[in-house]
Design a protein around this motif. Structure first.
Motif, PDB file in Angstrom:
ATOM      1  N   ARG A 144       8.475   0.163  -1.372  1.00 53.97           N
ATOM      2  CA  ARG A 144       7.098  -0.011  -0.895  1.00 53.97           C
ATOM      3  C   ARG A 144       6.686   1.149  -0.007  1.00 53.97           C
ATOM      4  O   ARG A 144       5.562   1.644  -0.097  1.00 53.97           O
ATOM      5  CB  ARG A 144       6.962  -1.324  -0.121  1.00 53.97           C
ATOM      6  CG  ARG A 144       6.818  -2.533  -0.982  1.00 53.97           C
ATOM      7  CD  ARG A 144       6.684  -3.778  -0.155  1.00 53.97           C
ATOM      8  NE  ARG A 144       5.806  -3.557   1.002  1.00 53.97           N
ATOM      9  CZ  ARG A 144       5.005  -4.458   1.506  1.00 53.97           C
ATOM     10  NH1 ARG A 144       4.954  -5.664   0.991  1.00 53.97           N
ATOM     11  NH2 ARG A 144       4.251  -4.198   2.547  1.00 53.97           N
ATOM     12  N   LYS A 145       7.591   1.578   0.865  1.00 55.00           N
ATOM     13  CA  LYS A 145       7.293   2.718   1.731  1.00 55.00           C
ATOM     14  C   LYS A 145       6.956   3.953   0.906  1.00 55.00           C
ATOM     15  O   LYS A 145       6.009   4.674   1.212  1.00 55.00           O
ATOM     16  CB  LYS A 145       8.488   3.035   2.640  1.00 55.00           C
ATOM     17  CG  LYS A 145       8.660   2.086   3.783  1.00 55.00           C
ATOM     18  CD  LYS A 145       9.828   2.522   4.651  1.00 55.00           C
ATOM     19  CE  LYS A 145      10.013   1.558   5.788  1.00 55.00           C
ATOM     20  NZ  LYS A 145      10.971   2.054   6.783  1.00 55.00           N
ATOM     21  N   ALA A 146       7.734   4.188  -0.142  1.00 49.65           N
ATOM     22  CA  ALA A 146       7.491   5.354  -0.991  1.00 49.65           C
ATOM     23  C   ALA A 146       6.113   5.266  -1.642  1.00 49.65           C
ATOM     24  O   ALA A 146       5.376   6.258  -1.671  1.00 49.65           O
ATOM     25  CB  ALA A 146       8.585   5.473  -2.052  1.00 49.65           C
ATOM     26  N   VAL A 147       5.743   4.095  -2.149  1.00 46.56           N
ATOM     27  CA  VAL A 147       4.427   3.931  -2.778  1.00 46.56           C
ATOM     28  C   VAL A 147       3.319   4.185  -1.752  1.00 46.56           C
ATOM     29  O   VAL A 147       2.358   4.908  -2.032  1.00 46.56           O
ATOM     30  CB  VAL A 147       4.277   2.535  -3.415  1.00 46.56           C
ATOM     31  CG1 VAL A 147       2.841   2.291  -3.870  1.00 46.56           C
ATOM     32  CG2 VAL A 147       5.246   2.371  -4.586  1.00 46.56           C
ATOM     33  N   GLY A 148       3.434   3.611  -0.569  1.00 46.44           N
ATOM     34  CA  GLY A 148       2.428   3.813   0.471  1.00 46.44           C
ATOM     35  C   GLY A 148       2.289   5.271   0.867  1.00 46.44           C
ATOM     36  O   GLY A 148       1.173   5.799   0.987  1.00 46.44           O
ATOM     37  N   ARG A 149       3.426   5.945   1.039  1.00 46.20           N
ATOM     38  CA  ARG A 149       3.420   7.367   1.408  1.00 46.20           C
ATOM     39  C   ARG A 149       2.799   8.208   0.295  1.00 46.20           C
ATOM     40  O   ARG A 149       1.955   9.074   0.547  1.00 46.20           O
ATOM     41  CB  ARG A 149       4.851   7.828   1.687  1.00 46.20           C
ATOM     42  CG  ARG A 149       4.988   9.296   2.003  1.00 46.20           C
ATOM     43  CD  ARG A 149       6.444   9.707   2.242  1.00 46.20           C
ATOM     44  NE  ARG A 149       7.376   9.248   1.225  1.00 46.20           N
ATOM     45  CZ  ARG A 149       7.556   9.817   0.029  1.00 46.20           C
ATOM     46  NH1 ARG A 149       6.833  10.863  -0.316  1.00 46.20           N
ATOM     47  NH2 ARG A 149       8.448   9.350  -0.814  1.00 46.20           N
ATOM     48  N   LEU A 150       3.196   7.935  -0.951  1.00 47.39           N
ATOM     49  CA  LEU A 150       2.652   8.697  -2.082  1.00 47.39           C
ATOM     50  C   LEU A 150       1.154   8.445  -2.255  1.00 47.39           C
ATOM     51  O   LEU A 150       0.402   9.365  -2.624  1.00 47.39           O
ATOM     52  CB  LEU A 150       3.412   8.352  -3.359  1.00 47.39           C
ATOM     53  CG  LEU A 150       4.856   8.852  -3.400  1.00 47.39           C
ATOM     54  CD1 LEU A 150       5.613   8.217  -4.555  1.00 47.39           C
ATOM     55  CD2 LEU A 150       4.908  10.372  -3.468  1.00 47.39           C
ATOM     56  N   TYR A 151       0.711   7.222  -1.972  1.00 51.24           N
ATOM     57  CA  TYR A 151      -0.721   6.934  -2.059  1.00 51.24           C
ATOM     58  C   TYR A 151      -1.484   7.729  -0.997  1.00 51.24           C
ATOM     59  O   TYR A 151      -2.553   8.285  -1.279  1.00 51.24           O
ATOM     60  CB  TYR A 151      -1.001   5.442  -1.911  1.00 51.24           C
ATOM     61  CG  TYR A 151      -2.479   5.136  -1.995  1.00 51.24           C
ATOM     62  CD1 TYR A 151      -3.138   5.202  -3.219  1.00 51.24           C
ATOM     63  CD2 TYR A 151      -3.213   4.833  -0.866  1.00 51.24           C
ATOM     64  CE1 TYR A 151      -4.504   4.964  -3.300  1.00 51.24           C
ATOM     65  CE2 TYR A 151      -4.571   4.578  -0.935  1.00 51.24           C
ATOM     66  CZ  TYR A 151      -5.209   4.653  -2.159  1.00 51.24           C
ATOM     67  OH  TYR A 151      -6.566   4.417  -2.230  1.00 51.24           O
ATOM     68  N   GLN A 152      -0.945   7.792   0.211  1.00 50.04           N
ATOM     69  CA  GLN A 152      -1.604   8.583   1.253  1.00 50.04           C
ATOM     70  C   GLN A 152      -1.704  10.049   0.833  1.00 50.04           C
ATOM     71  O   GLN A 152      -2.741  10.677   1.038  1.00 50.04           O
ATOM     72  CB  GLN A 152      -0.855   8.449   2.577  1.00 50.04           C
ATOM     73  CG  GLN A 152      -1.021   7.101   3.226  1.00 50.04           C
ATOM     74  CD  GLN A 152      -0.211   6.944   4.491  1.00 50.04           C
ATOM     75  OE1 GLN A 152       0.861   7.529   4.641  1.00 50.04           O
ATOM     76  NE2 GLN A 152      -0.716   6.135   5.413  1.00 50.04           N
ATOM     77  N   GLU A 153      -0.650  10.569   0.222  1.00 53.58           N
ATOM     78  CA  GLU A 153      -0.686  11.959  -0.269  1.00 53.58           C
ATOM     79  C   GLU A 153      -1.713  12.104  -1.391  1.00 53.58           C
ATOM     80  O   GLU A 153      -2.447  13.102  -1.439  1.00 53.58           O
ATOM     81  CB  GLU A 153       0.704  12.374  -0.769  1.00 53.58           C
ATOM     82  CG  GLU A 153       1.727  12.510   0.343  1.00 53.58           C
ATOM     83  CD  GLU A 153       3.146  12.716  -0.173  1.00 53.58           C
ATOM     84  OE1 GLU A 153       3.344  12.925  -1.402  1.00 53.58           O
ATOM     85  OE2 GLU A 153       4.077  12.660   0.650  1.00 53.58           O
TER      86      GLU A 153
ATOM     87  N   LEU B 249      -0.895   5.449  -9.418  1.00 51.45           N
ATOM     88  CA  LEU B 249      -1.802   5.463  -8.265  1.00 51.45           C
ATOM     89  C   LEU B 249      -3.285   5.541  -8.611  1.00 51.45           C
ATOM     90  O   LEU B 249      -4.078   4.796  -8.017  1.00 51.45           O
ATOM     91  CB  LEU B 249      -1.402   6.585  -7.301  1.00 51.45           C
ATOM     92  CG  LEU B 249      -0.044   6.408  -6.628  1.00 51.45           C
ATOM     93  CD1 LEU B 249       0.274   7.629  -5.769  1.00 51.45           C
ATOM     94  CD2 LEU B 249       0.033   5.127  -5.821  1.00 51.45           C
ATOM     95  N   PRO B 250      -3.721   6.401  -9.533  1.00 50.95           N
ATOM     96  CA  PRO B 250      -5.163   6.436  -9.824  1.00 50.95           C
ATOM     97  C   PRO B 250      -5.702   5.085 -10.306  1.00 50.95           C
ATOM     98  O   PRO B 250      -6.776   4.650  -9.869  1.00 50.95           O
ATOM     99  CB  PRO B 250      -5.291   7.501 -10.907  1.00 50.95           C
ATOM    100  CG  PRO B 250      -4.101   8.388 -10.695  1.00 50.95           C
ATOM    101  CD  PRO B 250      -2.999   7.462 -10.251  1.00 50.95           C
ATOM    102  N   LEU B 251      -4.962   4.409 -11.169  1.00 49.05           N
ATOM    103  CA  LEU B 251      -5.420   3.112 -11.659  1.00 49.05           C
ATOM    104  C   LEU B 251      -5.400   2.074 -10.536  1.00 49.05           C
ATOM    105  O   LEU B 251      -6.356   1.318 -10.367  1.00 49.05           O
ATOM    106  CB  LEU B 251      -4.555   2.633 -12.824  1.00 49.05           C
ATOM    107  CG  LEU B 251      -5.056   1.328 -13.432  1.00 49.05           C
ATOM    108  CD1 LEU B 251      -4.960   1.375 -14.931  1.00 49.05           C
ATOM    109  CD2 LEU B 251      -4.307   0.151 -12.881  1.00 49.05           C
TER     110      LEU B 251
END
Length: 109
Positions: free
Chosen positions: A95-104, A70-72
């Motif tokens: 994809r949902k997991a990535v989007g949710r984790l990015y929001q966190e 996520l940081p990169l």
């Protein structure tokens, strides 16, 4: 201090994709690890396969690899091109997991 090519992200990318990837220098002079988007796509597919097979624990075990990227991905503008809400829409669980984790990730900054 460890060089970028020995970073946890570099190791994750190399393990996921089966090859060692170099770092590149962005126009601002910062260095980033290549292979991250490719590794993310492979891990999203693996997450989806595990989720579809009902192995939620196996799917969730891939989330640390998502978090490491996520940081990169944030730095290079991936989430400006594809907004987190776009990642979360639809029925693709990875994809949902990535989007949710990015929001966190962004909420924690």
């Amino acid at each position: 201090m460890a060089s970028q090519d020995e970073s946890p992200l570099s190791n994750l990318n190399s393990t996921t994709l089966g090859a060692k990837f170099p770092e590149i220098t962005l126009p601002d002079g910062s260095k980033v690890q290549t292979g991250t988007v490719g590794a993310l796509l492979v891990n999203i597919r693996a997450y989806n396969a595990a989720y579809d097979a009902g192995d939620i624990a196996k799917a969730r075990a891939l989330e640390p690899a998502f978090k490491a990227a996520l940081p990169l991905l944030d730095k290079v503008g991936m989430f400006d091109l594809f907004k987190p809400d776009e990642w979360i829409q639809g029925d693709n669980q990875g994809r949902k997991a990535v989007g949710r984790l990015y929001q966190e990730f962004k909420a924690g900054k």
